[in-house]
Design an enzyme around this catalytic site. Structure first.
Site, PDB file in Angstrom:
ATOM      1  N   SER A 110       5.752 -47.229 -18.857  1.00 36.44           N
ATOM      2  CA  SER A 110       4.977 -47.971 -20.164  1.00 36.44           C
ATOM      3  C   SER A 110       4.145 -46.766 -20.734  1.00 36.44           C
ATOM      4  O   SER A 110       4.680 -45.663 -20.963  1.00 36.44           O
ATOM      5  CB  SER A 110       4.343 -49.003 -19.739  1.00 36.44           C
ATOM      6  OG  SER A 110       4.068 -49.738 -20.811  1.00 36.44           O
ATOM      7  N   ASP A 162       9.770 -53.353 -21.153  1.00 38.12           N
ATOM      8  CA  ASP A 162       8.894 -52.669 -20.414  1.00 38.12           C
ATOM      9  C   ASP A 162       9.336 -52.250 -19.235  1.00 38.12           C
ATOM     10  O   ASP A 162       9.429 -53.437 -18.362  1.00 38.12           O
ATOM     11  CB  ASP A 162       7.478 -53.322 -20.715  1.00 38.12           C
ATOM     12  CG  ASP A 162       6.288 -52.484 -20.296  1.00 38.12           C
ATOM     13  OD1 ASP A 162       6.406 -51.922 -19.111  1.00 38.12           O
ATOM     14  OD2 ASP A 162       5.285 -52.603 -21.289  1.00 38.12           O
TER      15      ASP A 162
END
Length: 294
Positions: A38, A183
């Site tokens: 991320s 993510d």
């Protein structure tokens, strides 16, 4: 001294990594290989692309984090359509501005694809929901019929930063149909295991946007919203927390940022400075006792 580094996810809280990077550079440490999830993958990519501390500071200072929120144009006049976008396109925001910004900034260093970097210099974690697996980019791109040398780093980062329901997932077309990616933090928010695999050739340093496990208080779950929040955090952290042991903790800089929200895109300059200073302080404290070993 050359080291390998792993950066955790944490959304806008990743400004704290800038302060950590400042101190590490001042103390003579340079990253040979980097990995991240991320927001941590963005910092890792900037380092791999050759951004020095001043250049990274400037790039992030110029970034208006609120501009990364790009709902469908029609939703500006009809706000309800933003929620319809969540239903039909699986996210409130498109995420295209983020990918374009990443492409521009990496391109300024002549870096666009993984083939522009030394092999193994950068690894990015993403979550493949279609096939129920965590992938490491570029290592696992062959599973999707992709040539890793030609694969866009900006796209890989966008895949890793796709906060579920917040940003639209990234789709890759394959012979078996579309694969949906969100993510990387959903399955591994702190992938220290990437380089801690028994084949280390240099010291490994982890940078994690949280307090040590022993200092984190249990969740108080009193309603459905609390339950959902605890569920997401458990998904993001349980695998990595089980992996981290006392042996690993001595090589991890913990930066406690729990009072910030990962999706706090309206972060003001004062908050950014506070995060950067927090990263500096915790890194300086850590380096006083760190004894890097292979």
């Amino acid at each position: 001294m050359e080291i390998d580094g792993v950066f955790s996810g944490g959304g806008v809280k990743a400004f704290a990594f800038v302060g950590a990077y400042q101190v590490l550079t001042e103390k003579g440490y340079t990253f040979k290989r980097v990995a991240g999830t991320s927001a941590g993958s963005i910092v890792a990519a900037f380092i791999a692309a050759g951004y020095n501390v001043k250049e990274m500071e400037k790039a992030l200072e110029e970034l208006d984090t609120k501009s990364l929120l790009d709902p469908p144009k029609c939703s500006k006049t009809l706000p309800l359509l933003k929620w319809l976008n969540l239903y039909f396109r699986l996210g409130l925001y498109k995420g295209r501005i983020l990918e374009k910004w990443l492409c521009k900034k990496l391109g300024e260093k002549g870096v666009r694809t993984f083939g522009d970097l030394p092999e193994g210099a950068l690894k990015v974690v993403a979550s493949d929901l279609s096939n129920g697996r965590m992938i490491v980019i570029p290592d696992d791109l062959h599973l999707y019929g992709q040539d890793w040398r030609e694969f866009s780093i900006a796209k890989a980062l966008r895949m890793s930063c796709g906060i579920p329901f917040f940003f639209e997932p990234v789709k890759l077309n394959t012979e078996k149909g579309d694969s949906i990616f969100v993510d990387g933090g959903v399955l591994s928010n702190f992938p220290l295991w990437i380089y801690d695999n028994g084949k280390r050739v240099r010291p490994l340093l982890g940078l994690k946007l949280s307090s040590p496990i022993t200092e984190i208080h249990p969740h108080k779950i009193g309603n459905g919203l609390h339950l959902f929040e605890a569920l997401i955090k458990a998904m993001m952290n349980a695998h990595d927390n089980r992996y981290i042991s006392r042996r690993h903790e001595k090589n991890i800089i913990f930066i406690p940022v729990e009072h910030y929200n990962a999706a706090q895109f309206d972060l003001d300059d004062e908050a950014k400075k506070h995060l950067i200073q927090l990263g500096r302080t915790k890194t300086e404290e850590f380096l006083q006792n760190w004894r890097p070993v292979v």
